[in-house]
Design a protein around this motif. Structure first.
Motif, PDB file in Angstrom:
ATOM      1  N   GLU A  56      -6.229   2.265   5.137  1.00 18.98           N
ATOM      2  CA  GLU A  56      -5.162   2.005   4.180  1.00 18.98           C
ATOM      3  C   GLU A  56      -4.793   3.334   3.532  1.00 18.98           C
ATOM      4  O   GLU A  56      -5.590   4.276   3.533  1.00 18.98           O
ATOM      5  CB  GLU A  56      -5.629   1.021   3.113  1.00 18.98           C
ATOM      6  CG  GLU A  56      -5.932  -0.357   3.674  1.00 18.98           C
ATOM      7  CD  GLU A  56      -6.345  -1.332   2.587  1.00 18.98           C
ATOM      8  OE1 GLU A  56      -5.441  -1.933   1.992  1.00 18.98           O
ATOM      9  OE2 GLU A  56      -7.557  -1.460   2.356  1.00 18.98           O
ATOM     10  N   THR A  57      -3.594   3.393   2.960  1.00 18.86           N
ATOM     11  CA  THR A  57      -3.153   4.599   2.285  1.00 18.86           C
ATOM     12  C   THR A  57      -2.050   4.285   1.300  1.00 18.86           C
ATOM     13  O   THR A  57      -1.344   3.289   1.440  1.00 18.86           O
ATOM     14  CB  THR A  57      -2.654   5.659   3.287  1.00 18.86           C
ATOM     15  OG1 THR A  57      -2.363   6.864   2.587  1.00 18.86           O
ATOM     16  CG2 THR A  57      -1.400   5.184   4.015  1.00 18.86           C
ATOM     17  N   ASP A  58      -1.906   5.165   0.323  1.00 19.52           N
ATOM     18  CA  ASP A  58      -0.733   5.115  -0.551  1.00 19.52           C
ATOM     19  C   ASP A  58       0.101   6.373  -0.322  1.00 19.52           C
ATOM     20  O   ASP A  58       1.009   6.665  -1.078  1.00 19.52           O
ATOM     21  CB  ASP A  58      -1.143   4.978  -2.019  1.00 19.52           C
ATOM     22  CG  ASP A  58      -2.037   6.109  -2.492  1.00 19.52           C
ATOM     23  OD1 ASP A  58      -2.319   7.033  -1.705  1.00 19.52           O
ATOM     24  OD2 ASP A  58      -2.459   6.075  -3.660  1.00 19.52           O
ATOM     25  N   ASN A  59      -0.229   7.103   0.754  1.00 22.48           N
ATOM     26  CA  ASN A  59       0.482   8.335   1.096  1.00 22.48           C
ATOM     27  C   ASN A  59       1.057   8.197   2.497  1.00 22.48           C
ATOM     28  O   ASN A  59       0.448   8.605   3.482  1.00 22.48           O
ATOM     29  CB  ASN A  59      -0.479   9.529   1.010  1.00 22.48           C
ATOM     30  CG  ASN A  59       0.225  10.854   1.255  1.00 22.48           C
ATOM     31  OD1 ASN A  59       1.385  10.894   1.623  1.00 22.48           O
ATOM     32  ND2 ASN A  59      -0.497  11.936   1.058  1.00 22.48           N
ATOM     33  N   ILE A  60       2.228   7.580   2.567  1.00 19.13           N
ATOM     34  CA  ILE A  60       2.885   7.369   3.852  1.00 19.13           C
ATOM     35  C   ILE A  60       4.338   7.813   3.719  1.00 19.13           C
ATOM     36  O   ILE A  60       4.965   7.591   2.682  1.00 19.13           O
ATOM     37  CB  ILE A  60       2.773   5.899   4.306  1.00 19.13           C
ATOM     38  CG1 ILE A  60       3.196   5.754   5.765  1.00 19.13           C
ATOM     39  CG2 ILE A  60       3.509   4.965   3.377  1.00 19.13           C
ATOM     40  CD1 ILE A  60       2.759   4.446   6.384  1.00 19.13           C
ATOM     41  N   ARG A  61       4.833   8.476   4.757  1.00 24.64           N
ATOM     42  CA  ARG A  61       6.239   8.892   4.736  1.00 24.64           C
ATOM     43  C   ARG A  61       6.803   8.856   6.145  1.00 24.64           C
ATOM     44  O   ARG A  61       6.091   9.056   7.119  1.00 24.64           O
ATOM     45  CB  ARG A  61       6.414  10.269   4.124  1.00 24.64           C
ATOM     46  CG  ARG A  61       5.891  11.410   4.952  1.00 24.64           C
ATOM     47  CD  ARG A  61       6.198  12.746   4.259  1.00 24.64           C
ATOM     48  NE  ARG A  61       5.573  13.838   4.952  1.00 24.64           N
ATOM     49  CZ  ARG A  61       6.241  14.763   5.637  1.00 24.64           C
ATOM     50  NH1 ARG A  61       7.548  14.730   5.719  1.00 24.64           N
ATOM     51  NH2 ARG A  61       5.591  15.744   6.250  1.00 24.64           N
ATOM     52  N   GLN A 113      -1.479   9.806   5.414  1.00 25.40           N
ATOM     53  CA  GLN A 113      -2.567  10.706   5.048  1.00 25.40           C
ATOM     54  C   GLN A 113      -3.325  10.118   3.862  1.00 25.40           C
ATOM     55  O   GLN A 113      -2.940   9.072   3.334  1.00 25.40           O
ATOM     56  CB  GLN A 113      -2.003  12.082   4.700  1.00 25.40           C
ATOM     57  CG  GLN A 113      -1.334  12.753   5.905  1.00 25.40           C
ATOM     58  CD  GLN A 113      -0.655  14.059   5.553  1.00 25.40           C
ATOM     59  OE1 GLN A 113       0.278  14.074   4.765  1.00 25.40           O
ATOM     60  NE2 GLN A 113      -1.121  15.141   6.154  1.00 25.40           N
ATOM     61  N   ASN A 114      -4.393  10.793   3.424  1.00 23.00           N
ATOM     62  CA  ASN A 114      -5.238  10.292   2.327  1.00 23.00           C
ATOM     63  C   ASN A 114      -5.697   8.865   2.624  1.00 23.00           C
ATOM     64  O   ASN A 114      -5.507   7.946   1.831  1.00 23.00           O
ATOM     65  CB  ASN A 114      -4.515  10.345   0.980  1.00 23.00           C
ATOM     66  CG  ASN A 114      -4.098  11.743   0.604  1.00 23.00           C
ATOM     67  OD1 ASN A 114      -4.673  12.728   1.072  1.00 23.00           O
ATOM     68  ND2 ASN A 114      -3.084  11.852  -0.220  1.00 23.00           N
ATOM     69  N   LEU A 115      -6.300   8.705   3.774  1.00 22.46           N
ATOM     70  CA  LEU A 115      -6.710   7.391   4.256  1.00 22.46           C
ATOM     71  C   LEU A 115      -7.995   6.925   3.586  1.00 22.46           C
ATOM     72  O   LEU A 115      -8.884   7.725   3.318  1.00 22.46           O
ATOM     73  CB  LEU A 115      -6.936   7.438   5.769  1.00 22.46           C
ATOM     74  CG  LEU A 115      -5.779   7.948   6.623  1.00 22.46           C
ATOM     75  CD1 LEU A 115      -6.211   8.053   8.074  1.00 22.46           C
ATOM     76  CD2 LEU A 115      -4.552   7.069   6.479  1.00 22.46           C
ATOM     77  N   CYS A 168       5.685  -2.701   7.386  1.00 16.17           N
ATOM     78  CA  CYS A 168       5.132  -2.936   8.716  1.00 16.17           C
ATOM     79  C   CYS A 168       4.134  -1.841   9.082  1.00 16.17           C
ATOM     80  O   CYS A 168       3.058  -2.125   9.618  1.00 16.17           O
ATOM     81  CB  CYS A 168       6.259  -2.999   9.749  1.00 16.17           C
ATOM     82  SG  CYS A 168       5.682  -3.260  11.441  1.00 16.17           S
ATOM     83  N   ALA A 169       4.475  -0.583   8.796  1.00 13.55           N
ATOM     84  CA  ALA A 169       3.586   0.536   9.121  1.00 13.55           C
ATOM     85  C   ALA A 169       2.249   0.395   8.389  1.00 13.55           C
ATOM     86  O   ALA A 169       1.180   0.580   8.985  1.00 13.55           O
ATOM     87  CB  ALA A 169       4.254   1.858   8.773  1.00 13.55           C
ATOM     88  N   LEU A 170       2.284   0.064   7.124  1.00 10.08           N
ATOM     89  CA  LEU A 170       1.051  -0.112   6.350  1.00 10.08           C
ATOM     90  C   LEU A 170       0.235  -1.292   6.889  1.00 10.08           C
ATOM     91  O   LEU A 170      -0.998  -1.212   6.992  1.00 10.08           O
ATOM     92  CB  LEU A 170       1.382  -0.310   4.875  1.00 10.08           C
ATOM     93  CG  LEU A 170       1.946   0.918   4.160  1.00 10.08           C
ATOM     94  CD1 LEU A 170       2.522   0.533   2.800  1.00 10.08           C
ATOM     95  CD2 LEU A 170       0.892   2.012   4.025  1.00 10.08           C
ATOM     96  N   ARG A 171       0.916  -2.367   7.245  1.00  6.68           N
ATOM     97  CA  ARG A 171       0.244  -3.554   7.793  1.00  6.68           C
ATOM     98  C   ARG A 171      -0.418  -3.237   9.134  1.00  6.68           C
ATOM     99  O   ARG A 171      -1.588  -3.541   9.354  1.00  6.68           O
ATOM    100  CB  ARG A 171       1.242  -4.707   7.951  1.00  6.68           C
ATOM    101  CG  ARG A 171       0.635  -5.958   8.606  1.00  6.68           C
ATOM    102  CD  ARG A 171       1.633  -7.090   8.741  1.00  6.68           C
ATOM    103  NE  ARG A 171       2.859  -6.752   9.428  1.00  6.68           N
ATOM    104  CZ  ARG A 171       2.984  -6.612  10.756  1.00  6.68           C
ATOM    105  NH1 ARG A 171       1.941  -6.776  11.553  1.00  6.68           N
ATOM    106  NH2 ARG A 171       4.163  -6.326  11.290  1.00  6.68           N
TER     107      ARG A 171
END
Length: 179
Positions: A99-104, A126-128, A87-90
Motif C-alpha cells: 500500500e502507499t499514499d505516494n502514487i502518481r 513509492q514509500n510502500l 484502481c492502481a491502489l487496489r
C-alpha cells in the motif's frame, strides 16, 4: 480532417467480462468503405512499485493467450465507476500486498489502437508499506523484487516481454536520467 473514418453502422458481436467486440462499417476518404473489428475495453492500470531498497516489484504469472509465464508490473482492469488511481491502489494491494499514499501517474498509452480502444494508465508507487496480497481467486502470482538495471537487462535479453512493463521501466529509467 481528411483521414477520419465515419461510422455508418456498428454491430455488437460479443459482450464479455473483460472485453466486448463490435464490427463497424466505416466510410473512408473518397467514398470507399471498409469494416473495422474493434475490441472494446474499459481501460487498465499498471503500477511501477519501487521498494525502499530501490527494487522494482514485479509479478510472475502464466498468461494463457501467449502460453507463457511473464514477468510484469502489477496491473489490472478498471472497474465501473472506478478512477484509474483508485484502481492502481487496489491492484497494487491485491496483487502484492503493498500500500502507499505516494502514487502518481507517469503516462497513458493505447495498448493496440489498430483494433482496440484499451488505454493503459501507468503509475509510479513509492514509500510502500507491506501488507498481505489478496489476488483474485483465478490469479496465481509470484512476487519478484529486482533492481532497475537488472530489469533493463531482462528487457534487452527478452526475459521481460510485456509491453506495459517495458514502457513503465524504460520511462522510469529515463526520468531518473540513468544511462
Amino acid at each position: 480532417m481528411p483521414f477520419e473514418e465515419k461510422t455508418l453502422k456498428s454491430e455488437r458481436i460479443y459482450e464479455g467480462k473483460i472485453i466486448n467486440l463490435r464490427v463497424d462499417t466505416v466510410e473512408l476518404p473518397h467514398k470507399k468503405y471498409s469494416k473495422r473489428e474493434i475490441v472494446e475495453h474499459s481501460g487498465a492500470v499498471g503500477i511501477l512499485a519501487i521498494t525502499e531498497e530501490k527494487n522494482i516489484v514485479l509479478v510472475r504469472q502464466f498468461r494463457k493467450p501467449v502460453e507463457e509465464i511473464l514477468l510484469e508490473i502489477p496491473a489490472g482492469k478498471i472497474e465501473a465507476n472506478e478512477t484509474s488511481e483508485v484502481c492502481a491502489l487496489r491492484e497494487l494491494k491485491e496483487e502484492t500486498g503493498f500500500e502507499t499514499d505516494n502514487i502518481r501517474k507517469l503516462l497513458d498509452f493505447y495498448t493496440t489502437p489498430g483494433f482496440s480502444n484499451e488505454i493503459m494508465h501507468i503509475f509510479l508507487a513509492q514509500n510502500l508499506s507491506k501488507g498481505i496480497a489478496t489476488p483474485d481467486e483465478d490469479e496465481y502470482i509470484e512476487i519478484v523484487h529486482i533492481p532497475l538495471e537488472e530489469a533493463v537487462k531482462k528487457i534487452i535479453n527478452g526475459e521481460i516481454k510485456d509491453s506495459k512493463t517495458i514502457i513503465a521501466i524504460l520511462t522510469y529509467k529515463n526520468l531518473l536520467g540513468i544511462e
